[in-house]
Motif scaffolding. Structure first.
Motif, PDB file in Angstrom:
ATOM      1  N   LYS A  16       0.829  -1.216   0.000  1.00 58.38           N
ATOM      2  CA  LYS A  16       0.000   0.000   0.000  1.00 58.38           C
ATOM      3  C   LYS A  16       0.857   1.257   0.000  1.00 58.38           C
ATOM      4  N   ALA A  17       1.961   1.227   0.790  1.00 61.61           N
ATOM      5  CA  ALA A  17       2.859   2.386   0.818  1.00 61.61           C
ATOM      6  C   ALA A  17       3.482   2.611  -0.555  1.00 61.61           C
ATOM      7  N   GLU A  18       3.831   1.505  -1.250  1.00 57.39           N
ATOM      8  CA  GLU A  18       4.443   1.639  -2.571  1.00 57.39           C
ATOM      9  C   GLU A  18       3.416   2.075  -3.617  1.00 57.39           C
ATOM     10  N   PHE A  19       2.179   1.553  -3.529  1.00 57.80           N
ATOM     11  CA  PHE A  19       1.134   1.963  -4.472  1.00 57.80           C
ATOM     12  C   PHE A  19       0.860   3.462  -4.347  1.00 57.80           C
ATOM     13  N   ARG A  20       1.076   3.996  -3.125  1.00 60.72           N
ATOM     14  CA  ARG A  20       0.793   5.407  -2.889  1.00 60.72           C
ATOM     15  C   ARG A  20       1.863   6.297  -3.518  1.00 60.72           C
ATOM     16  N   THR A  21       3.138   5.870  -3.439  1.00 65.70           N
ATOM     17  CA  THR A  21       4.228   6.730  -3.932  1.00 65.70           C
ATOM     18  C   THR A  21       4.813   6.259  -5.262  1.00 65.70           C
ATOM     19  N   LYS A  22       4.819   4.933  -5.454  1.00 66.13           N
ATOM     20  CA  LYS A  22       5.390   4.295  -6.660  1.00 66.13           C
ATOM     21  C   LYS A  22       6.876   4.640  -6.843  1.00 66.13           C
ATOM     22  N   GLU A  23       7.574   4.953  -5.763  1.00 69.75           N
ATOM     23  CA  GLU A  23       8.992   5.311  -5.872  1.00 69.75           C
ATOM     24  C   GLU A  23       9.862   4.098  -6.181  1.00 69.75           C
ATOM     25  N   MET A  24       9.648   3.003  -5.440  1.00 71.90           N
ATOM     26  CA  MET A  24      10.514   1.837  -5.579  1.00 71.90           C
ATOM     27  C   MET A  24      10.302   1.137  -6.906  1.00 71.90           C
ATOM     28  N   ILE A  25       9.064   0.835  -7.248  1.00 71.09           N
ATOM     29  CA  ILE A  25       8.791   0.079  -8.468  1.00 71.09           C
ATOM     30  C   ILE A  25       9.164   0.894  -9.698  1.00 71.09           C
ATOM     31  N   SER A  26       8.997   2.225  -9.633  1.00 67.48           N
ATOM     32  CA  SER A  26       9.393   3.076 -10.753  1.00 67.48           C
ATOM     33  C   SER A  26      10.903   3.024 -10.951  1.00 67.48           C
ATOM     34  N   ALA A  27      11.660   3.126  -9.853  1.00 65.40           N
ATOM     35  CA  ALA A  27      13.121   3.087  -9.951  1.00 65.40           C
ATOM     36  C   ALA A  27      13.594   1.744 -10.502  1.00 65.40           C
ATOM     37  N   MET A  28      12.984   0.653 -10.042  1.00 66.57           N
ATOM     38  CA  MET A  28      13.379  -0.687 -10.508  1.00 66.57           C
ATOM     39  C   MET A  28      13.082  -0.860 -11.992  1.00 66.57           C
ATOM     40  N   LEU A  29      11.900  -0.409 -12.438  1.00 64.22           N
ATOM     41  CA  LEU A  29      11.540  -0.552 -13.849  1.00 64.22           C
ATOM     42  C   LEU A  29      12.418   0.320 -14.739  1.00 64.22           C
ATOM     43  N   GLY A  69      15.280  -2.292  -4.850  1.00 68.48           N
ATOM     44  CA  GLY A  69      14.137  -2.602  -3.995  1.00 68.48           C
ATOM     45  C   GLY A  69      14.550  -2.975  -2.587  1.00 68.48           C
ATOM     46  N   LEU A  70      15.636  -3.752  -2.459  1.00 68.64           N
ATOM     47  CA  LEU A  70      16.093  -4.157  -1.135  1.00 68.64           C
ATOM     48  C   LEU A  70      16.547  -2.959  -0.305  1.00 68.64           C
ATOM     49  N   ASN A  71      17.220  -2.005  -0.955  1.00 66.77           N
ATOM     50  CA  ASN A  71      17.661  -0.822  -0.230  1.00 66.77           C
ATOM     51  C   ASN A  71      16.488  -0.041   0.346  1.00 66.77           C
ATOM     52  N   ARG A  72      15.333  -0.119  -0.316  1.00 67.15           N
ATOM     53  CA  ARG A  72      14.169   0.634   0.148  1.00 67.15           C
ATOM     54  C   ARG A  72      13.324  -0.133   1.165  1.00 67.15           C
ATOM     55  N   SER A  73      13.488  -1.476   1.211  1.00 68.37           N
ATOM     56  CA  SER A  73      12.552  -2.288   1.984  1.00 68.37           C
ATOM     57  C   SER A  73      12.574  -1.943   3.471  1.00 68.37           C
ATOM     58  N   PHE A  74      13.770  -1.692   4.024  1.00 61.87           N
ATOM     59  CA  PHE A  74      13.836  -1.308   5.434  1.00 61.87           C
ATOM     60  C   PHE A  74      14.109   0.184   5.609  1.00 61.87           C
ATOM     61  N   ALA A  75      14.573   0.853   4.532  1.00 62.88           N
ATOM     62  CA  ALA A  75      14.815   2.299   4.640  1.00 62.88           C
ATOM     63  C   ALA A  75      13.520   3.054   4.935  1.00 62.88           C
ATOM     64  N   ILE A  76      12.389   2.554   4.391  1.00 61.72           N
ATOM     65  CA  ILE A  76      11.120   3.265   4.629  1.00 61.72           C
ATOM     66  C   ILE A  76      10.704   3.176   6.093  1.00 61.72           C
ATOM     67  N   GLU A  77      11.235   2.179   6.819  1.00 60.37           N
ATOM     68  CA  GLU A  77      10.881   2.042   8.229  1.00 60.37           C
ATOM     69  C   GLU A  77      11.632   3.031   9.116  1.00 60.37           C
ATOM     70  N   LYS A  78      12.621   3.747   8.526  1.00 57.94           N
ATOM     71  CA  LYS A  78      13.328   4.771   9.297  1.00 57.94           C
ATOM     72  C   LYS A  78      12.460   6.004   9.501  1.00 57.94           C
ATOM     73  N   ASN A  79      11.506   6.228   8.582  1.00 57.90           N
ATOM     74  CA  ASN A  79      10.655   7.412   8.693  1.00 57.90           C
ATOM     75  C   ASN A  79       9.810   7.334   9.964  1.00 57.90           C
ATOM     76  N   ASN A  80       9.873   8.373  10.758  1.00 58.50           N
ATOM     77  CA  ASN A  80       9.095   8.462  12.003  1.00 58.50           C
ATOM     78  C   ASN A  80       9.358   7.276  12.934  1.00 58.50           C
ATOM     79  N   ASP A  81      10.549   6.671  12.788  1.00 57.81           N
ATOM     80  CA  ASP A  81      10.945   5.550  13.655  1.00 57.81           C
ATOM     81  C   ASP A  81       9.922   4.415  13.596  1.00 57.81           C
ATOM     82  N   ALA A  82       9.464   4.122  12.367  1.00 58.91           N
ATOM     83  CA  ALA A  82       8.409   3.114  12.193  1.00 58.91           C
ATOM     84  C   ALA A  82       8.871   1.718  12.582  1.00 58.91           C
ATOM     85  N   LEU A  83      10.207   1.456  12.489  1.00 62.61           N
ATOM     86  CA  LEU A  83      10.692   0.115  12.815  1.00 62.61           C
ATOM     87  C   LEU A  83      10.411  -0.225  14.279  1.00 62.61           C
TER      88      LEU A  83
END
Length: 225
Positions: A16-29, A69-83
């Motif tokens: 859902k987070a990726e569908f909202r921003t499409k940052e990761m899938i766009s970069a990979m494609l 994609g792997l670089n983004r998978s846990f990087a997004i959890e840094k935002n607002n200390d989501a991890l």
């Protein structure tokens, strides 16, 4: 909620987070398409050598797109200390790993489904082997790559240079998958007998079993580091 339900909950959160921003899938494609364009101009698609290196070209595009994609998978959890929020949630730590793995598989399969036909068209290449076996190689190799890649992405997520460190420690470990994927794909697409490449299927199968079991056992301790 069952363990599989928790895994899907984590995966759906990332989707859902990726569908909202499409940052990761766009970069990979975009990366995969750039690789196709560069190699298409670098090699004469009518030469026999291209048929020999075709399997290597597609896996270069798939694996390097997967790194993004792997670089983004846990990087997004840094935002607002989501991890830390995830760690406080009432679920097994291994569910976080498998949820990230499922989301990563979906993203990579999208890239592979889109870019493989483009590779075939741009290089005027006509595979002669079984597409079912080719799909099995893609699934096994992608799973093995992401199984260890997701684990190492979590390991490097809190480092300052995680985007540089992850490829450095991942590729030496994932070399068996790279070699087996290229050799099996080359054998299938060239129409070789199954006996010529079945060994590479076994390598992928064993690698997948080992590197899904190790993160399952150690992921909880990894998050405590």
């Amino acid at each position: 909620m069952s363990f599989l339900g928790k895994v899907w909950l984590i995966a759906w959160k990332d989707l859902k987070a990726e569908f909202r921003t499409k940052e990761m899938i766009s970069a990979m494609l975009i990366f995969a398409l750039l690789v196709i364009a560069i190699f298409a101009f670098a090699f004469d698609p009518t030469r026999e050598e291209v048929r020999i290196i075709f399997a290597g070209l597609i896996w270069v595009a798939f694996f390097f797109a997967g790194i993004l994609g792997l670089n983004r998978s846990f990087a997004i959890e840094k935002n607002n200390d989501a991890l830390h929020g995830l760690l406080l949630a009432p679920l097994d730590r291994s569910a976080i790993y498998f949820g990230k793995l499922v989301a990563g598989l979906i993203f990579m399969f999208v890239v592979e489904v889109v870019s493989l036909p483009l590779f075939i068209v741009m290089f005027n290449y006509a595979p002669t082997g079984s597409w079912l076996l080719a799909a099995a190689v893609i699934v096994l190799a992608t799973f093995g790559f992401l199984a260890i890649g997701t684990f190492l992405a979590a390991l490097t997520a809190n480092t300052k240079a995680s985007e540089i460190l992850l490829p450095v420690i991942l590729f030496p470990v994932v070399i068996p998958v790279v070699i087996a994927a290229v050799e099996a794909t080359r054998g299938i697409f060239s129409g070789a007998p199954t006996a010529d490449f079945i060994t590479w299927f076994k390598v992928l199968g064993v690698y997948d079993l080992v590197f899904v079991a190790v993160p399952f056992l150690l992921f909880e301790y990894l998050l405590e580091v």
